[in-house]
Design a protein around this motif. Structure first.
Motif, PDB file in Angstrom:
ATOM      1  N   MET A   1       4.253   1.516   3.034  1.00  0.00           N
ATOM      2  CA  MET A   1       4.133   0.337   2.156  1.00  0.00           C
ATOM      3  C   MET A   1       3.008   0.542   1.145  1.00  0.00           C
ATOM      4  O   MET A   1       3.118   0.161  -0.012  1.00  0.00           O
ATOM      5  CB  MET A   1       3.856  -0.926   2.995  1.00  0.00           C
ATOM      6  CG  MET A   1       5.011  -1.352   3.877  1.00  0.00           C
ATOM      7  SD  MET A   1       4.513  -2.666   5.011  1.00  0.00           S
ATOM      8  CE  MET A   1       4.590  -4.101   3.955  1.00  0.00           C
TER       9      MET A   1
ATOM     10  N   ALA B   1      -4.218  -3.871   3.740  1.00  0.00           N
ATOM     11  CA  ALA B   1      -3.935  -3.285   5.051  1.00  0.00           C
ATOM     12  C   ALA B   1      -2.433  -3.330   5.239  1.00  0.00           C
ATOM     13  O   ALA B   1      -1.825  -4.399   5.120  1.00  0.00           O
ATOM     14  CB  ALA B   1      -4.627  -4.076   6.156  1.00  0.00           C
ATOM     15  N   MET B   2      -1.860  -2.186   5.478  1.00  0.00           N
ATOM     16  CA  MET B   2      -0.406  -2.131   5.673  1.00  0.00           C
ATOM     17  C   MET B   2      -0.025  -0.745   6.159  1.00  0.00           C
ATOM     18  O   MET B   2      -0.856   0.164   6.157  1.00  0.00           O
ATOM     19  CB  MET B   2       0.316  -2.467   4.364  1.00  0.00           C
ATOM     20  CG  MET B   2       0.067  -1.498   3.248  1.00  0.00           C
ATOM     21  SD  MET B   2       0.458  -2.176   1.621  1.00  0.00           S
ATOM     22  CE  MET B   2      -0.824  -3.377   1.364  1.00  0.00           C
TER      23      MET B   2
ATOM     24  N   SER C   1       2.495 -16.632   7.097  1.00  0.00           N
ATOM     25  CA  SER C   1       2.681 -15.445   7.950  1.00  0.00           C
ATOM     26  C   SER C   1       1.434 -15.167   8.781  1.00  0.00           C
ATOM     27  O   SER C   1       1.547 -14.736   9.934  1.00  0.00           O
ATOM     28  CB  SER C   1       2.970 -14.206   7.102  1.00  0.00           C
ATOM     29  OG  SER C   1       3.957 -14.473   6.171  1.00  0.00           O
TER      30      SER C   1
ATOM     31  N   THR D   1      -2.239 -17.723   5.226  1.00  0.00           N
ATOM     32  CA  THR D   1      -0.861 -17.857   4.748  1.00  0.00           C
ATOM     33  C   THR D   1       0.011 -18.246   5.952  1.00  0.00           C
ATOM     34  O   THR D   1      -0.411 -18.126   7.113  1.00  0.00           O
ATOM     35  CB  THR D   1      -0.338 -16.538   4.153  1.00  0.00           C
ATOM     36  OG1 THR D   1      -0.285 -15.562   5.201  1.00  0.00           O
ATOM     37  CG2 THR D   1      -1.214 -16.044   3.006  1.00  0.00           C
TER      38      THR D   1
ATOM     39  N   CYS E   1      -3.952 -12.919   5.266  1.00  0.00           N
ATOM     40  CA  CYS E   1      -2.501 -12.767   5.112  1.00  0.00           C
ATOM     41  C   CYS E   1      -1.886 -12.289   6.427  1.00  0.00           C
ATOM     42  O   CYS E   1      -2.597 -11.947   7.380  1.00  0.00           O
ATOM     43  CB  CYS E   1      -2.176 -11.767   4.010  1.00  0.00           C
ATOM     44  SG  CYS E   1      -2.856 -12.220   2.412  1.00  0.00           S
ATOM     45  N   GLY E   2      -0.564 -12.211   6.415  1.00  0.00           N
ATOM     46  CA  GLY E   2       0.183 -11.894   7.640  1.00  0.00           C
ATOM     47  C   GLY E   2       0.293 -10.421   7.931  1.00  0.00           C
ATOM     48  O   GLY E   2       1.342  -9.798   7.721  1.00  0.00           O
TER      49      GLY E   2
ATOM     50  N   THR F   1      -1.893  -8.372   2.201  1.00  0.00           N
ATOM     51  CA  THR F   1      -0.594  -7.731   2.460  1.00  0.00           C
ATOM     52  C   THR F   1       0.020  -7.231   1.154  1.00  0.00           C
ATOM     53  O   THR F   1      -0.335  -7.682   0.060  1.00  0.00           O
ATOM     54  CB  THR F   1       0.381  -8.733   3.085  1.00  0.00           C
ATOM     55  OG1 THR F   1       0.383  -9.895   2.261  1.00  0.00           O
ATOM     56  CG2 THR F   1       0.006  -9.091   4.503  1.00  0.00           C
ATOM     57  N   ALA F   2       1.008  -6.347   1.311  1.00  0.00           N
ATOM     58  CA  ALA F   2       1.753  -5.853   0.142  1.00  0.00           C
ATOM     59  C   ALA F   2       2.364  -7.039  -0.592  1.00  0.00           C
ATOM     60  O   ALA F   2       2.359  -7.098  -1.833  1.00  0.00           O
ATOM     61  CB  ALA F   2       2.833  -4.884   0.599  1.00  0.00           C
ATOM     62  N   ASN F   3       2.859  -7.995   0.154  1.00  0.00           N
ATOM     63  CA  ASN F   3       3.494  -9.182  -0.423  1.00  0.00           C
ATOM     64  C   ASN F   3       2.505  -9.988  -1.275  1.00  0.00           C
ATOM     65  O   ASN F   3       2.790 -10.329  -2.426  1.00  0.00           O
ATOM     66  CB  ASN F   3       4.045 -10.041   0.718  1.00  0.00           C
ATOM     67  CG  ASN F   3       4.653 -11.342   0.231  1.00  0.00           C
ATOM     68  OD1 ASN F   3       5.523 -11.326  -0.625  1.00  0.00           O
ATOM     69  ND2 ASN F   3       4.176 -12.453   0.767  1.00  0.00           N
ATOM     70  N   THR F   4       1.320 -10.252  -0.725  1.00  0.00           N
ATOM     71  CA  THR F   4       0.344 -11.054  -1.475  1.00  0.00           C
ATOM     72  C   THR F   4      -0.186 -10.282  -2.686  1.00  0.00           C
ATOM     73  O   THR F   4      -0.411 -10.852  -3.747  1.00  0.00           O
ATOM     74  CB  THR F   4      -0.785 -11.537  -0.535  1.00  0.00           C
ATOM     75  OG1 THR F   4      -0.215 -12.498   0.364  1.00  0.00           O
ATOM     76  CG2 THR F   4      -1.924 -12.193  -1.286  1.00  0.00           C
TER      77      THR F   4
ATOM     78  N   PHE G   1       0.099 -14.524  13.420  1.00  0.00           N
ATOM     79  CA  PHE G   1      -0.737 -13.517  14.077  1.00  0.00           C
ATOM     80  C   PHE G   1      -1.982 -14.131  14.707  1.00  0.00           C
ATOM     81  O   PHE G   1      -2.457 -13.666  15.722  1.00  0.00           O
ATOM     82  CB  PHE G   1      -1.180 -12.449  13.050  1.00  0.00           C
ATOM     83  CG  PHE G   1      -0.044 -11.607  12.540  1.00  0.00           C
ATOM     84  CD1 PHE G   1       0.252 -10.394  13.131  1.00  0.00           C
ATOM     85  CD2 PHE G   1       0.730 -12.036  11.474  1.00  0.00           C
ATOM     86  CE1 PHE G   1       1.296  -9.610  12.664  1.00  0.00           C
ATOM     87  CE2 PHE G   1       1.778 -11.265  10.995  1.00  0.00           C
ATOM     88  CZ  PHE G   1       2.073 -10.053  11.588  1.00  0.00           C
TER      89      PHE G   1
HETATM   90  C1  LIG Z   1       4.516  -7.401  13.305  1.00  0.00           C
HETATM   91  C2  LIG Z   1       4.354  -7.411  11.810  1.00  0.00           C
HETATM   92  C3  LIG Z   1       3.302  -6.769  11.244  1.00  0.00           C
HETATM   93  C4  LIG Z   1       3.124  -6.768   9.864  1.00  0.00           C
HETATM   94  N1  LIG Z   1       2.045  -6.123   9.347  1.00  0.00           N
HETATM   95  C5  LIG Z   1       1.878  -6.097   8.001  1.00  0.00           C
HETATM   96  C6  LIG Z   1       0.766  -5.440   7.431  1.00  0.00           C
HETATM   97  O1  LIG Z   1      -0.113  -4.913   8.141  1.00  0.00           O
HETATM   98  N2  LIG Z   1       0.647  -5.411   6.093  1.00  0.00           N
HETATM   99  C7  LIG Z   1       1.580  -5.974   5.265  1.00  0.00           C
HETATM  100  O2  LIG Z   1       1.441  -5.876   4.062  1.00  0.00           O
HETATM  101  N3  LIG Z   1       2.638  -6.624   5.804  1.00  0.00           N
HETATM  102  C8  LIG Z   1       2.805  -6.702   7.130  1.00  0.00           C
HETATM  103  N4  LIG Z   1       3.888  -7.355   7.667  1.00  0.00           N
HETATM  104  C9  LIG Z   1       4.836  -8.020   6.755  1.00  0.00           C
HETATM  105  C10 LIG Z   1       4.274  -9.341   6.272  1.00  0.00           C
HETATM  106  O3  LIG Z   1       3.964 -10.187   7.364  1.00  0.00           O
HETATM  107  C11 LIG Z   1       5.293 -10.016   5.351  1.00  0.00           C
HETATM  108  O4  LIG Z   1       5.479  -9.238   4.199  1.00  0.00           O
HETATM  109  C12 LIG Z   1       4.887 -11.418   4.993  1.00  0.00           C
HETATM  110  O5  LIG Z   1       5.830 -11.954   4.098  1.00  0.00           O
HETATM  111  C13 LIG Z   1       3.533 -11.457   4.325  1.00  0.00           C
HETATM  112  O6  LIG Z   1       3.244 -12.765   3.916  1.00  0.00           O
HETATM  113  P1  LIG Z   1       1.853 -13.159   3.264  1.00  0.00           P
HETATM  114  O7  LIG Z   1       1.549 -12.139   2.229  1.00  0.00           O
HETATM  115  O8  LIG Z   1       2.088 -14.505   2.654  1.00  0.00           O
HETATM  116  O9  LIG Z   1       0.864 -13.239   4.347  1.00  0.00           O
HETATM  117  C14 LIG Z   1       4.056  -7.404   9.046  1.00  0.00           C
HETATM  118  C15 LIG Z   1       5.125  -8.075   9.635  1.00  0.00           C
HETATM  119  C16 LIG Z   1       5.271  -8.082  10.985  1.00  0.00           C
HETATM  120  C17 LIG Z   1       6.435  -8.833  11.590  1.00  0.00           C
END
Ligand SMILES: Cc1cc2nc3c(=O)[nH]c(=O)nc-3n(C[C@H](O)[C@H](O)[C@H](O)COP(=O)(O)O)c2cc1C
Length: 408
Positions: free
Chosen positions: A132, A127-128, A46, A44, A17-18, A95-98, A50
């Motif tokens: 969060m 990891a966040m 996101s 993903t 994830c991102g 991620t929190a989102n996933t 990275f």
């Molecule tokens: C520089 C940066 C770092 C991020 N680091 C995290 C992280 O460590 N954990 C997390 O949950 N979201 C992090 N985010 C937010 C996620 O990228 C964002 O919620 C995204 O929608 C996650 O999408 P995904 O769950 O589909 O990968 C970060 C965003 C940015 C711009």
């Protein structure tokens, strides 16, 4: 890294994830591949901001998938195929989102669709940022996922990219691998078996600062404990002097002297299915321990330390087995520098062991501290199985194959 039998040809979906920790997942993908797994990475949208899919394809030797693959027309519903065929799914970083998506059964990208279709165990490695992670919404989502049988690895404490120190860091790849061994192992042959292993050398105190020790590193015993975890056992590892990290999932009991090891072994093995005594236990201890540090004076020429026998642990286990149920199977090691097989055979019979591993510790490529070992397995029925030089992890596999037969 050595191939790990547990992972050999296992099909693992690795979701990325991102989050900033995504770069570490490339190392995890590499470690899983080196361990023998077939790793299909799914990034993903996101995550691709990275780290690119090319990196994952390069380290796994397999195509890395992105959301574009959800709409492919050259394969029959690839997400369902992936989800159904996987032996294990790991999402790192999660991620929190996933986590929120998974908790609500949302399926709007390749990774969440595959996770929803999966029939295998799923490991989430959150990891966040600390805020969060501690947010009530994230905590509730994680709790929901735990209750539905998802395995949650971490997060670890430490410094996060935001500069904050607390819970939120992704576990290190080596620890995620260890966690995966516990989850995958649960389905294996030793599931539900209680195995006690000892490792390392003992320290016999002379005074508050000095001791008599030996050169054992604990590597062979730790390898046996890890191999038993890989086969799903409930493992207690009783450790003398050893700086090695505890394999994930193992209950570790630290002891110092032969006396302490004897007490710990008797207590832990009372209800155990098997005991594997790989520790190098001192045969002698100081007859008395000085209360204060023994000082040298200008007249000191020599110092005599009287040594007496330490408790004989295997003898005590034998007596316990005769009185109560004790361990169903007992396996010992004989570390010798001469008359290896004769000494090992005599120990096998006198201690009522089911199997003994004869170990020539005088060779430079076997025995203490090195990563390889050359051993001969001798069983109570008179069987003698000499093994060629191999890694201690491979020796552990041979020992556990024999243990599996003995437990039947
Ligand atoms: C520089 C940066 C770092 C991020 N680091 C995290 C992280 O460590 N954990 C997390 O949950 N979201 C992090 N985010 C937010 C996620 O990228 C964002 O919620 C995204 O929608 C996650 O999408 P995904 O769950 O589909 O990968 C970060 C965003 C940015 C711009």
């Amino acid at each position: 890294m050595d191939m790990i039998p547990l992972f050999h040809n296992k099909h693992i979906v690795l979701g990325v994830c991102g989050g900033i920790a995504a770069y570490k997942t490339a190392d995890l993908a590499s470690k899983l591949t080196q361990a023998g797994a077939l790793v299909d990475c799914i990034l993903t949208e996101s995550a691709t901001k990275f780290i690119g899919p090319v990196t994952f394809a390069a380290v796994t030797g397999r195509a890395a998938l992105t959301d574009a693959d959800l709409w492919r027309t050259d394969a029959h519903v690839p997400h369902v195929q992936l989800g159904e065929s996987a032996d294990l799914t790991i999402i790192a970083p999660a991620t929190a989102n996933t986590l929120a998506k998974l908790a609500h059964g949302q399926a709007d990208n390749m990774l969440s669709v595959v996770a929803l279709a999966a029939r295998c165990p799923i490991i989430l490695v959150p990891a966040m940022d600390g805020g969060m992670w501690s947010n009530a919404a994230t905590q509730a989502n994680v709790e929901t996922l735990r209750q539905r049988g998802f395995n949650v690895c971490g997060p670890a404490m430490g410094r996060m990219a935001s500069g904050l120190v607390g819970a939120g860091r992704m576990e290190e790849p080596a620890d995620i691998l260890g966690f995966a061994r516990v989850v995958l192992g649960k389905r294996s042959a030793f599931s539900g078996q209680k195995i006690v292993v000892t490792a390392g050398g003992t320290h016999e105190a002379i005074d508050p600062v000095r001791f008599i020790g030996n050169r054992s590193s604990g590597k062979q015993g730790f390898a046996i404990a890890q191999a038993a975890i890989d086969r799903g056992a409930d493992v207690t590892l009783i450790v003398g002097a050893s700086a090695l990290p505890t394999p994930f999932g193992v209950t570790r009991i630290n002891v110092e002297s032969a006396q302490q090891m004897c007490e710990a072994v008797l207590a832990a093995s009372r209800e155990a299915d098997a005991l594997v005594m790989a520790a190098a236990v001192a045969d002698f201890q100081a007859a008395s321990q000085a209360d204060q540090k023994i000082k040298k004076t200008k007249d000191t020429v020599d110092l005599e330390v009287k040594l007496v026998r330490t408790p004989d642990i295997l003898q005590a286990v034998k007596e316990q087995r005769e009185k109560t149920s004790g361990p169903r199977v007992t396996i010992g090691f004989a570390a010798e520098t001469q008359n290896l097989l004769a000494n090992a055979t005599s120990k096998l019979h006198s201690k009522g062991l089911d199997l003994i591993i004869a170990n020539d510790v005088s060779a430079s490529d076997a025995g203490f501290a090195v990563d390889t070992n050359r051993v001969t397995l001798l069983d109570a029925g008179g069987g003698v199985e000499p093994l060629p030089i191999m890694s201690k992890a491979q020796v552990a596999e041979h020992v556990l194959n024999r243990l599996a037969a003995l437990l039947k």
